[in-house]
Design a protein around this motif. Structure first.
Motif, short mmCIF file in Angstrom:
data_model
loop_
_atom_site.label_atom_id
_atom_site.label_comp_id
_atom_site.label_asym_id
_atom_site.label_seq_id
_atom_site.Cartn_x
_atom_site.Cartn_y
_atom_site.Cartn_z
N GLY A 1 0.68 -1.20 -0.07
CA GLY A 1 0.20 0.28 0.09
C GLY A 1 0.99 1.36 0.08
O GLY A 1 0.41 2.27 -0.35
N ASP A 2 2.26 1.20 0.46
CA ASP A 2 3.12 2.29 0.47
C ASP A 2 3.17 3.26 -0.77
O ASP A 2 3.08 4.33 -0.62
CB ASP A 2 4.31 2.05 1.04
N PRO A 3 3.56 2.71 -1.94
CA PRO A 3 3.48 3.32 -3.09
C PRO A 3 2.22 4.25 -3.54
O PRO A 3 2.47 5.22 -3.90
CB PRO A 3 3.99 2.51 -4.29
N PHE A 4 1.16 3.60 -3.26
CA PHE A 4 -0.21 4.16 -3.35
C PHE A 4 -0.24 5.11 -2.61
O PHE A 4 -0.90 6.58 -2.70
CB PHE A 4 -1.45 3.24 -3.32
N VAL A 5 0.08 5.32 -1.22
CA VAL A 5 0.02 6.28 -0.26
C VAL A 5 0.95 7.47 -0.68
O VAL A 5 0.58 8.66 -0.86
CB VAL A 5 0.24 5.98 1.10
N TYR B 1 -6.31 1.35 -0.93
CA TYR B 1 -5.08 1.41 -1.38
C TYR B 1 -4.48 -0.38 -1.86
O TYR B 1 -3.49 -0.57 -2.06
CB TYR B 1 -4.10 1.72 -0.41
N ALA B 2 -5.82 -1.19 -1.84
CA ALA B 2 -5.74 -2.50 -2.21
C ALA B 2 -5.67 -2.50 -3.69
O ALA B 2 -6.87 -2.55 -4.02
CB ALA B 2 -6.40 -3.21 -1.20
N HIS B 3 -4.76 -2.88 -4.26
CA HIS B 3 -4.74 -3.07 -5.63
C HIS B 3 -4.17 -4.55 -6.11
O HIS B 3 -3.56 -4.45 -7.35
CB HIS B 3 -3.98 -1.98 -6.42
N GLY B 4 -4.14 -5.49 -5.24
CA GLY B 4 -3.76 -6.76 -5.84
C GLY B 4 -2.50 -7.09 -4.56
O GLY B 4 -1.67 -6.37 -4.58
N GLY B 5 -2.22 -8.24 -4.67
CA GLY B 5 -1.10 -8.83 -3.88
C GLY B 5 -1.32 -9.21 -2.37
O GLY B 5 -2.37 -8.83 -1.88
N MET B 6 -0.41 -10.05 -1.86
CA MET B 6 -0.59 -10.39 -0.67
C MET B 6 -0.85 -9.33 0.65
O MET B 6 -1.56 -9.74 1.31
CB MET B 6 0.40 -11.56 -0.14
N SER B 7 -0.26 -8.17 0.44
CA SER B 7 -0.28 -7.28 1.70
C SER B 7 -0.59 -5.91 1.01
O SER B 7 -0.70 -4.94 1.40
CB SER B 7 1.38 -6.76 2.19
N SER B 8 -1.51 -6.12 -0.06
CA SER B 8 -2.23 -5.07 -0.82
C SER B 8 -3.12 -4.53 0.24
O SER B 8 -3.83 -4.93 0.99
CB SER B 8 -3.05 -5.63 -1.97
N GLY B 9 -2.96 -3.10 0.24
CA GLY B 9 -3.62 -2.08 1.01
C GLY B 9 -3.19 -2.11 2.24
O GLY B 9 -3.54 -1.16 3.08
N TRP C 1 7.22 4.68 7.27
CA TRP C 1 6.86 5.88 6.90
C TRP C 1 7.67 7.06 8.15
O TRP C 1 8.30 7.88 7.68
CB TRP C 1 5.39 6.25 6.87
N ARG C 2 7.50 6.42 9.31
CA ARG C 2 8.04 7.16 10.32
C ARG C 2 9.83 7.12 10.12
O ARG C 2 10.39 8.14 10.47
CB ARG C 2 7.67 6.62 11.73
N GLU C 3 10.40 6.13 9.94
CA GLU C 3 11.66 5.90 10.18
C GLU C 3 12.61 6.01 8.80
O GLU C 3 13.74 6.59 8.93
CB GLU C 3 11.96 4.60 10.62
#
Length: 102
Positions: A16-20, A69-77, A84-86
């Motif tokens: 989901g990170d690249p979508f965020v 932000y879920a667009h497919g894949g095991m950890s999608s979304g 993000w913090r670190e």
């Protein structure tokens, strides 16, 4: 602010990170770069809250799931808040410092 998001990072925490990242870039596209790195970080934190509904300063979970932000894949979304913090917000702060000449 949008120029701080280019290029995208080479690695992410979860799918989901690249979508965020792209949502933040788009959200801040017409926001001028403020005069200090601290202001940039504050803007990114506020934008993150707006696009995810999650406050990075108070949320203690390492990840959050957002269906939009879920667009497919095991950890999608899933969004890796610790990444993000670190890593990702410090990366944006570093880019802001360079853009501000300091």
């Amino acid at each position: 602010m949008a120029r701080l998001f280019v290029p995208e990072p080479e690695g992410w925490g979860l799918r989901g990170d690249p979508f965020v990242w792209r949502a933040l870039r788009d959200h801040l596209a017409h926001t001028p770069l403020p005069g200090s790195v601290d202001e940039v970080v504050d803007l990114v934190h506020a934008a993150f809250r707006e696009v995810t509904g999650t406050d990075l300063t108070t949320e203690r979970e390492p990840t959050v799931y957002l269906e939009r932000y879920a667009h497919g894949g095991m950890s999608s979304g899933h969004i890796a808040l610790d990444v993000w913090r670190e890593r990702l917000i410090p990366m944006l702060a570093q880019r802001a410092r360079a853009a501000l000449g300091g």
